[in-house]
Design an enzyme around this catalytic site. Structure first.
Site, short mmCIF file in Angstrom:
data_model
loop_
_atom_site.label_atom_id
_atom_site.label_comp_id
_atom_site.label_asym_id
_atom_site.label_seq_id
_atom_site.Cartn_x
_atom_site.Cartn_y
_atom_site.Cartn_z
N LEU A 96 0.79 -1.31 -0.09
CA LEU A 96 0.07 0.14 0.04
C LEU A 96 0.96 1.35 0.15
O LEU A 96 1.97 1.30 0.44
CB LEU A 96 -1.01 -0.11 1.22
CG LEU A 96 -2.02 -1.26 1.25
CD1 LEU A 96 -2.89 -0.86 2.45
CD2 LEU A 96 -2.60 -1.57 0.16
N HIS B 293 -3.54 3.96 -2.16
CA HIS B 293 -4.42 3.42 -1.41
C HIS B 293 -5.02 4.08 -0.21
O HIS B 293 -6.22 3.88 0.09
CB HIS B 293 -3.70 2.17 -0.99
CG HIS B 293 -3.23 1.25 -2.14
ND1 HIS B 293 -1.85 1.10 -2.43
CD2 HIS B 293 -3.77 0.34 -3.06
CE1 HIS B 293 -1.75 0.45 -3.41
NE2 HIS B 293 -2.64 -0.12 -3.76
#
Length: 385
Positions: free
Chosen positions: A44, A48
């Protein structure tokens, strides 16, 4: 779901539950509000985080945000980077918590596919054979199959995906509509670095020289956007001057005012000819990509396509309305994608329509990202190819 630079998450403000089984997820209290899901393949980054924050805003304090972390083997083709795809669950959980997630659902492959690779899969149809589907046969079938399974397992009211993976977002939206999934699909705009490079988990594979070459992808898109804006401005001027521009061009040329005459001639040309914005946008983007092919290391173009968002087929020069300019290329061994939304139509001006989540991606100065940062985490599974 890609990343070019590590994100330093803020200290979590709410506890987050890390769950690994569907049974544990079913036992998790949903709360009194709506449930939103953000599907990722992990690794991530700020893209994200933007998706997760958008999900939190949509469901409010009484709702629940579930982030899935699952590297889906079905969407990797032969020779692709399944084995080396980054797995960073501890950091992912920390970032998800800081961005406002309540639950991180990180199932194993056996949990998602308990009988091995499924014999029954979701087919992406004609749209799934174009562009990314042509370059990576079967990719979208794998994406849709796991998205369908994760939608069943998480049972959300809302599902948020990134516009960076525009074709992926389109096939997921179509699947949800065609198969009557009781979920609202929401697109979130692309998140970019300050220099315009779209965030991607694969950006970490780029060396410094490769990263400089990779900037050509976004530069090509911005060049197309800026050239289209200039074309639309000319047509607007032409609409107000009409045939008088031809007489003015001739008069200025006779007086030796070459630069002014050239400007007037351009207006006259716009007045006389049909709209040709799509060809102008394509040419501007290709010029940047052609230059990048001569860099060291070079950019190897897979495709540049200007398509109708409804079916991802190429648009004609007479097209009016919204379109997607999409590009895919390799730099070294790393394959990257990007896209930008353009609006065609004589006399059309002003900002692009608001996105489904209420954000906008209005035009930015030449060479700058559409928004800074934009917002589109990577794709359903965070995959950004």
């Amino acid at each position: 779901m890609d990343e070019s630079r590590p994100t330093q998450p803020a200290r979590p403000t709410r506890p987050v539950q890390l769950l690994h089984t569907a049974a544990a997820l079913r036992e998790q209290p949903r709360g009194t509000g709506a449930r939103a899901v953000v599907m990722t393949m992990g690794a991530l980054h700020e893209g994200h985080a933007t998706l997760i924050r958008a999900a939190r805003r949509r469901v409010g304090p009484q709702g629940q945000v579930v982030v899935t972390v699952f590297v889906n083997p079905l969407q990797f083709g032969a020779g692709e980077d399944l084995d080396r795809y980054p797995r960073t669950l501890d950091a992912d959980t920390e970032l998800a918590a800081a961005a406002g997630a309540d639950v991180v659902f990180a199932p194993s492959v056996d949990e998602v596919y308990p009988g091995g690779e499924p014999q029954i899969r979701v087919a992406a149809g004609p749209m799934g054979t174009l562009l990314e589907g042509a370059s990576r046969p079967g990719h979208f079938d794998g994406v849709l199959t796991v998205v369908a399974k994760l939608l069943h397992l998480t049972a959300p009211d809302l599902a948020l995906y990134g516009q960076k993976d525009a074709q992926q977002l389109a096939v997921i939206t179509r699947m949800a509509a065609d198969l009557n999934f009781p979920v609202e699909i929401i697109g979130v705009p692309t998140v970019r670095e300050e220099d315009g490079l779209a965030l991607s988990s694969r950006n970490r594979y780029l060396s410094a020289p490769e990263r400089r070459t990779a900037l050509a992808l976004s530069a090509a898109l911005f060049a197309a956007r800026d050239r289209l804006a200039a074309e639309e401005a000319l047509r607007a001027r032409a609409a107000s001057t009409g045939h008088a521009a031809q007489d003015r061009a001739a008069a200025l040329a006779a007086l030796g005012e070459d630069r002014a005459a050239a400007d007037a001639h351009a207006v006259a040309y716009a007045a006389a000819g049909p709209p040709h914005g799509p060809s102008v946008a394509r040419a501007a983007a290709h010029a940047v990509l052609d230059d990048a092919a001569r860099l060291e290391p070079p950019l190897t173009l897979d495709y540049l396509a200007l398509v109708d968002p409804s079916d991802f087929t190429e648009i004609p020069d007479s097209y009016e309305g919204e379109a997607i300019l999409a590009v895919a290329a390799k730099v070294g061994t790393t394959r990257l994608i990007d896209n930008i939304r353009l609006v065609f139509g004589a006399g059309r001006s002003g900002p692009t329509p608001a996105h489904q989540d209420g954000t906008r991606t209005d035009a930015a100065p030449s060479g700058a990202p559409a928004t800074s940062p934009s917002t589109t985490p990577q794709g359903p599974l965070g995959a950004t190819r």
